[in-house]
Write a protein that holds these residues in place. Structure first.
Motif, PDB file in Angstrom:
ATOM      1  N   VAL A  39     -60.601 -48.807 124.057  1.00 51.81           N
ATOM      2  CA  VAL A  39     -59.823 -48.373 125.267  1.00 51.81           C
ATOM      3  C   VAL A  39     -58.308 -47.627 124.939  1.00 51.81           C
ATOM      4  O   VAL A  39     -57.805 -46.588 125.168  1.00 51.81           O
ATOM      5  CB  VAL A  39     -59.345 -49.482 126.405  1.00 51.81           C
ATOM      6  CG1 VAL A  39     -58.447 -49.092 127.301  1.00 51.81           C
ATOM      7  CG2 VAL A  39     -60.826 -50.041 126.959  1.00 51.81           C
ATOM      8  N   ASP A  58     -52.137 -51.883 114.908  1.00 53.98           N
ATOM      9  CA  ASP A  58     -53.360 -52.277 115.116  1.00 53.98           C
ATOM     10  C   ASP A  58     -53.598 -53.140 113.921  1.00 53.98           C
ATOM     11  O   ASP A  58     -53.108 -52.606 112.817  1.00 53.98           O
ATOM     12  CB  ASP A  58     -54.377 -51.344 115.405  1.00 53.98           C
ATOM     13  CG  ASP A  58     -55.555 -51.745 115.923  1.00 53.98           C
ATOM     14  OD1 ASP A  58     -56.257 -52.533 115.419  1.00 53.98           O
ATOM     15  OD2 ASP A  58     -56.060 -51.345 117.132  1.00 53.98           O
ATOM     16  N   THR A  62     -61.359 -55.046 115.473  1.00 53.49           N
ATOM     17  CA  THR A  62     -62.486 -54.292 115.893  1.00 53.49           C
ATOM     18  C   THR A  62     -61.829 -52.826 116.072  1.00 53.49           C
ATOM     19  O   THR A  62     -62.949 -52.117 116.453  1.00 53.49           O
ATOM     20  CB  THR A  62     -62.727 -54.860 117.177  1.00 53.49           C
ATOM     21  OG1 THR A  62     -61.533 -55.003 118.104  1.00 53.49           O
ATOM     22  CG2 THR A  62     -63.306 -56.298 117.220  1.00 53.49           C
ATOM     23  N   LEU A  98     -52.446 -54.162 124.293  1.00 53.76           N
ATOM     24  CA  LEU A  98     -54.038 -54.193 124.320  1.00 53.76           C
ATOM     25  C   LEU A  98     -54.495 -55.201 123.472  1.00 53.76           C
ATOM     26  O   LEU A  98     -55.829 -55.386 123.363  1.00 53.76           O
ATOM     27  CB  LEU A  98     -54.743 -52.643 124.424  1.00 53.76           C
ATOM     28  CG  LEU A  98     -54.776 -51.900 125.617  1.00 53.76           C
ATOM     29  CD1 LEU A  98     -53.435 -51.396 125.897  1.00 53.76           C
ATOM     30  CD2 LEU A  98     -55.528 -50.636 125.276  1.00 53.76           C
ATOM     31  N   TYR A 170     -61.029 -66.625 124.993  1.00 49.66           N
ATOM     32  CA  TYR A 170     -60.650 -65.297 125.605  1.00 49.66           C
ATOM     33  C   TYR A 170     -60.161 -65.560 126.891  1.00 49.66           C
ATOM     34  O   TYR A 170     -58.943 -65.062 127.011  1.00 49.66           O
ATOM     35  CB  TYR A 170     -61.970 -64.303 125.419  1.00 49.66           C
ATOM     36  CG  TYR A 170     -61.662 -62.852 126.109  1.00 49.66           C
ATOM     37  CD1 TYR A 170     -60.701 -62.074 125.240  1.00 49.66           C
ATOM     38  CD2 TYR A 170     -62.117 -62.629 127.354  1.00 49.66           C
ATOM     39  CE1 TYR A 170     -60.703 -60.769 125.590  1.00 49.66           C
ATOM     40  CE2 TYR A 170     -62.156 -61.132 127.706  1.00 49.66           C
ATOM     41  CZ  TYR A 170     -61.355 -60.422 126.870  1.00 49.66           C
ATOM     42  OH  TYR A 170     -60.999 -58.964 127.279  1.00 49.66           O
ATOM     43  N   LYS A 174     -56.080 -65.037 127.912  1.00 49.14           N
ATOM     44  CA  LYS A 174     -55.757 -63.882 128.995  1.00 49.14           C
ATOM     45  C   LYS A 174     -55.000 -64.514 130.082  1.00 49.14           C
ATOM     46  O   LYS A 174     -54.099 -64.135 130.388  1.00 49.14           O
ATOM     47  CB  LYS A 174     -56.699 -63.280 129.441  1.00 49.14           C
ATOM     48  CG  LYS A 174     -57.378 -62.182 128.220  1.00 49.14           C
ATOM     49  CD  LYS A 174     -56.464 -61.046 128.002  1.00 49.14           C
ATOM     50  CE  LYS A 174     -57.351 -60.117 126.992  1.00 49.14           C
ATOM     51  NZ  LYS A 174     -56.374 -59.006 126.565  1.00 49.14           N
ATOM     52  N   ARG A 211     -71.450 -55.336 123.459  1.00 44.08           N
ATOM     53  CA  ARG A 211     -71.540 -55.522 124.810  1.00 44.08           C
ATOM     54  C   ARG A 211     -72.728 -54.754 125.339  1.00 44.08           C
ATOM     55  O   ARG A 211     -73.271 -53.903 124.593  1.00 44.08           O
ATOM     56  CB  ARG A 211     -70.181 -54.766 125.277  1.00 44.08           C
ATOM     57  CG  ARG A 211     -68.857 -55.871 125.396  1.00 44.08           C
ATOM     58  CD  ARG A 211     -67.909 -55.433 125.799  1.00 44.08           C
ATOM     59  NE  ARG A 211     -66.992 -54.536 124.690  1.00 44.08           N
ATOM     60  CZ  ARG A 211     -65.861 -54.104 124.660  1.00 44.08           C
ATOM     61  NH1 ARG A 211     -65.122 -54.328 126.170  1.00 44.08           N
ATOM     62  NH2 ARG A 211     -65.224 -53.494 123.748  1.00 44.08           N
TER      63      ARG A 211
END
Ligand code: NAD
Ligand code: UDP
Length: 343
Positions: A39, A58, A62, A98, A170, A174, A211
């Motif tokens: 994203v 970053d 991933t 993100l 996760y 969040k 995914r």
């Protein structure tokens, strides 16, 4: 290189991407954490093309350098290899936060690190936002609703999360990140935005991301078995990445500061979705059922009335055309890299 003018803005290009040349008074300096991921890299493209200065932070867990390589060397772009669990000093106007692995196999690989990323990482970014008075947007998730007992899910639903299951690192990470956003807003006046993102797909998903969209497409394109976890009667609603990027930018720049679902309400059972991918790829794959994963939410679909009303956003890309683009992308990836065995 300046190549001409569109309206009253000068334009230039870099590696085929058209960039609006903004006057200094309009150009923002924008930090995107996790900007080398799926994203994040699409968001970076859009912000760079709009003429802003973009700093990507970053740790490449991933994410991949090649997702943003086309911007390297541009004077508006900076790529910093850094882990958000450690503090960082920067001067910025906006922060899109993100950084966090998003696919179940990746976030479950090192759950403690996932928790540190969502907690210490978000505290660090909020501390930065407070120091430089930047507006900060957190990419939260539909996973805050857990295995929902309300369907579709509105933002007012508090969720049904198992706090000690394999997805908790996760989901709860969040949830507490959201808590921190509103604590910094209330205590220190930080300007916050919280996007609750529902399942998103598109080019640049990692082929081994694990995914459902990338797995099924890669399996179908190679005529290998399509792996459905459990009965396949669980549902998900799928959004194309360009719609998500529109939603994130509109949320960041609008006046609404409460959590906002960003997703496409087009809902499929995993069984229907497997058949759909098989048809679109004209695949000869067999569909096979594997053991269900623990705490897999049974249904998920966003109620997007808040996004429609408060920021004037709704998805415009239908799932079929988004999938067609994604299938083209993975076909090229397979041509370049040969056989891929999905996670
Ligand atoms: P992704 O794994 O492709 O991107 C995550 C990025 O964060 C990667 O570039 C990774 O290297 C980086 N990262 C991870 N931990 C880090 C750390 N400690 N320090 C610095 N960088 C770190 O995932 P994505 O699909 O692009 O997701 C982006 C964001 O959107 C995530 O916050 C995710 O939770 C959220 N989200 C995504 C979806 C979806 O369907 N894609 C759904 C809900 C929420
Ligand atoms: N899934 C599946 N086969 C796969 C990958 C995923 O059946 O190869 C299912 C998974 O069990 C879940 C849904 O597809 O019910 C979506 O999974 P994904 O990992 O994409 O995202 P989630 O919404 O669970 O975070």
């Amino acid at each position: 290189q300046i190549i001409g003018a569109a309206g009253d803005s000068a334009m230039s290009t870099q590696n085929g991407y058209a960039i609006t040349e903004l006057p200094d008074s309009k150009r923002l300096r924008i930090l995107v954490t996790g900007g080398a991921g799926f994203v994040g890299s699409h968001l970076v493209d859009r912000l760079m093309m709009a003429g802003h200065e973009v700093i990507v932070v970053d740790n490449f867990f991933t994410g991949r350098k090649k997702n943003v390589m086309h911007w390297v060397g541009h004077s508006n772009f900076q790529l910093i290899s850094h882990d958000v669990v450690e503090p960082i000093m920067l001067e910025v106007d906006q922060i899109y936060h993100l950084a966090c692995p998003a696919s179940p196999p990746h976030y479950q690989y090192n759950p403690i690190k996932t928790i540190k990323t969502s907690t210490m990482g978000t505290i660090n970014m909020l501390g930065l936002a407070k120091r430089v008075q930047a507006r900060i947007l957190l990419t939260s998730t539909s996973e805050v609703y857990g295995d929902p007992e309300v369907h579709p899910q509105p933002e007012s639903y508090w969720g049904n999360v198992n706090p000690i299951g394999p997805r908790a690192c996760y989901d709860e990470g969040k949830r507490v990140a959201e808590t921190m956003m509103y604590a910094y807003k209330q205590q220190d006046g930080v300007e916050v935005r919280v996007a609750r993102i529902f399942n998103t797909f598109g080019p640049r998903m990692h082929p081994n991301d694990g995914r459902v969209v990338s797995n099924f497409i890669i399996q179908a394109l190679q005529n290998k078995d399509i792996t459905i976890y459990g009965s396949g009667e669980q549902t998900r609603s799928f959004q194309y990445v360009d719609d998500l990027v529109d939603g994130l930018i509109m949320l960041m720049n609008g006046n609404y500061d409460q959590p906002t679902n960003i997703g496409n309400p087009d809902e499929y059972t995993v069984n229907e979705f497997a058949k759909f991918i098989k048809e679109l790829t004209k695949s000869e794959s067999e569909i096979m059922h594997l053991q269900a994963t623990t705490d897999d939410p049974r249904k998920r679909r966003p109620d997007i009335s808040v996004a429609r009303k408060e920021i004037g956003w709704q998805p415009v890309v239908d799932v079929k055309s988004g999938l067609t683009k994604t299938i083209e992308y993975f076909s090229k990836v397979l041509e370049e890299s040969g056989e891929i065995l999905p996670t």
